[in-house]
Design a protein around this motif. Sequence first.
Motif, mmCIF file in Angstrom:
data_model
loop_
_atom_site.group_PDB
_atom_site.id
_atom_site.type_symbol
_atom_site.label_atom_id
_atom_site.label_comp_id
_atom_site.label_asym_id
_atom_site.label_seq_id
_atom_site.Cartn_x
_atom_site.Cartn_y
_atom_site.Cartn_z
ATOM 1 N N VAL A 25 -11.689 -89.306 -15.482
ATOM 2 C CA VAL A 25 -10.544 -88.712 -16.179
ATOM 3 C C VAL A 25 -9.720 -89.798 -16.864
ATOM 4 O O VAL A 25 -9.330 -89.652 -18.031
ATOM 5 C CB VAL A 25 -9.670 -87.892 -15.193
ATOM 6 N N VAL A 26 -9.453 -90.891 -16.162
ATOM 7 C CA VAL A 26 -8.677 -91.990 -16.762
ATOM 8 C C VAL A 26 -9.413 -92.581 -17.956
ATOM 9 O O VAL A 26 -8.805 -92.857 -18.993
ATOM 10 C CB VAL A 26 -8.358 -93.079 -15.707
ATOM 11 N N ALA A 27 -10.720 -92.742 -17.846
ATOM 12 C CA ALA A 27 -11.501 -93.271 -18.978
ATOM 13 C C ALA A 27 -11.401 -92.332 -20.176
ATOM 14 O O ALA A 27 -11.210 -92.785 -21.312
ATOM 15 C CB ALA A 27 -12.957 -93.471 -18.567
ATOM 16 N N ALA A 28 -11.504 -91.036 -19.933
ATOM 17 C CA ALA A 28 -11.404 -90.071 -21.037
ATOM 18 C C ALA A 28 -10.022 -90.129 -21.686
ATOM 19 O O ALA A 28 -9.899 -90.049 -22.912
ATOM 20 C CB ALA A 28 -11.694 -88.664 -20.527
ATOM 21 N N MET A 29 -8.994 -90.285 -20.866
ATOM 22 C CA MET A 29 -7.625 -90.318 -21.399
ATOM 23 C C MET A 29 -7.327 -91.610 -22.163
ATOM 24 O O MET A 29 -6.714 -91.584 -23.221
ATOM 25 C CB MET A 29 -6.614 -90.173 -20.253
ATOM 26 N N THR A 30 -7.753 -92.731 -21.604
ATOM 27 C CA THR A 30 -7.354 -94.021 -22.168
ATOM 28 C C THR A 30 -8.311 -94.561 -23.216
ATOM 29 O O THR A 30 -7.937 -95.436 -23.998
ATOM 30 C CB THR A 30 -7.208 -95.072 -21.046
ATOM 31 N N LEU A 31 -9.525 -94.048 -23.223
ATOM 32 C CA LEU A 31 -10.510 -94.578 -24.170
ATOM 33 C C LEU A 31 -10.878 -93.580 -25.263
ATOM 34 O O LEU A 31 -11.838 -93.787 -25.998
ATOM 35 C CB LEU A 31 -11.761 -95.044 -23.417
ATOM 36 N N SER A 32 -10.105 -92.500 -25.361
ATOM 37 C CA SER A 32 -10.331 -91.570 -26.467
ATOM 38 C C SER A 32 -9.909 -92.255 -27.763
ATOM 39 O O SER A 32 -9.030 -93.118 -27.751
ATOM 40 C CB SER A 32 -9.546 -90.274 -26.250
ATOM 41 N N PRO A 33 -10.516 -91.889 -28.870
ATOM 42 C CA PRO A 33 -10.227 -92.594 -30.128
ATOM 43 C C PRO A 33 -8.774 -92.469 -30.589
ATOM 44 O O PRO A 33 -8.270 -93.351 -31.263
ATOM 45 C CB PRO A 33 -11.169 -91.947 -31.141
ATOM 46 N N THR A 34 -8.117 -91.370 -30.236
ATOM 47 C CA THR A 34 -6.727 -91.185 -30.669
ATOM 48 C C THR A 34 -5.805 -91.142 -29.456
ATOM 49 O O THR A 34 -6.195 -90.695 -28.381
ATOM 50 C CB THR A 34 -6.562 -89.874 -31.461
ATOM 51 N N PRO A 35 -4.564 -91.596 -29.629
ATOM 52 C CA PRO A 35 -3.610 -91.559 -28.523
ATOM 53 C C PRO A 35 -3.374 -90.118 -28.046
ATOM 54 O O PRO A 35 -3.412 -89.170 -28.839
ATOM 55 C CB PRO A 35 -2.335 -92.146 -29.125
ATOM 56 N N LEU A 36 -3.146 -89.968 -26.758
ATOM 57 C CA LEU A 36 -2.953 -88.635 -26.185
ATOM 58 C C LEU A 36 -1.709 -87.926 -26.715
ATOM 59 O O LEU A 36 -1.671 -86.707 -26.783
ATOM 60 C CB LEU A 36 -2.859 -88.726 -24.654
ATOM 61 N N ASP A 37 -0.696 -88.690 -27.080
ATOM 62 C CA ASP A 37 0.544 -88.072 -27.534
ATOM 63 C C ASP A 37 0.521 -87.679 -29.011
ATOM 64 O O ASP A 37 1.420 -86.993 -29.490
ATOM 65 C CB ASP A 37 1.727 -88.988 -27.253
ATOM 66 N N GLN A 38 -0.526 -88.059 -29.715
ATOM 67 C CA GLN A 38 -0.605 -87.736 -31.143
ATOM 68 C C GLN A 38 -0.648 -86.223 -31.328
ATOM 69 O O GLN A 38 -1.463 -85.523 -30.746
ATOM 70 C CB GLN A 38 -1.842 -88.375 -31.766
#
Length: 173
Positions: A25-38
């Motif tokens: 889950v952390v990898a998916a959140m932190t290594l996604s191409p775009t920031p989560l807050d976008q």
Amino acid sequence: MSQQPPPSHARRNASLVLLLAYIGVVAAMTLSPTPLDQGFESTIDKFLSVLHRNGVPEWFGYNKLEFTANILMFVPLGFLVGLALPARIWWIAVLVSPALSIAIELTQAGLLTARFATMSDVFANTIGGLFGTLLAMILRAIVNARDEKVIARALWQQQEQQRQGAFPATRAR
């Protein structure tokens, strides 16, 4: 004399399974191409407005919210690693959070153009991981103390039964 309880394989196995899921889950959140807050800026602003209306000081803005979220995100890492490792090498849990955080930040800096690495993220993640490790160590100490008492009581009861068996009570006639 107190006897050490055996290590809990169930605790270790459950911790490892949860740890692997958590890291995914952390990898998916932190290594996604775009920031989560976008795309969620207005929602975040509304959330901060609700916090401010309910007593949170105005100085607690987006940056403080993000820092706090990074701390909270890594508490489970420290906790699960602290439970998964054998007691004799618990200190490795202290190293895991900063190591994983640095790896994430270096990956963001080197491979993800829409993301950016910050030392404040590493610092926040490390604080969260250390807090989680502390919680795990406290929990382990509590459970270990309880287990030692249970073992001591069982040994005492066994000794009492053996003593009573060696000297059976005489019946009055």
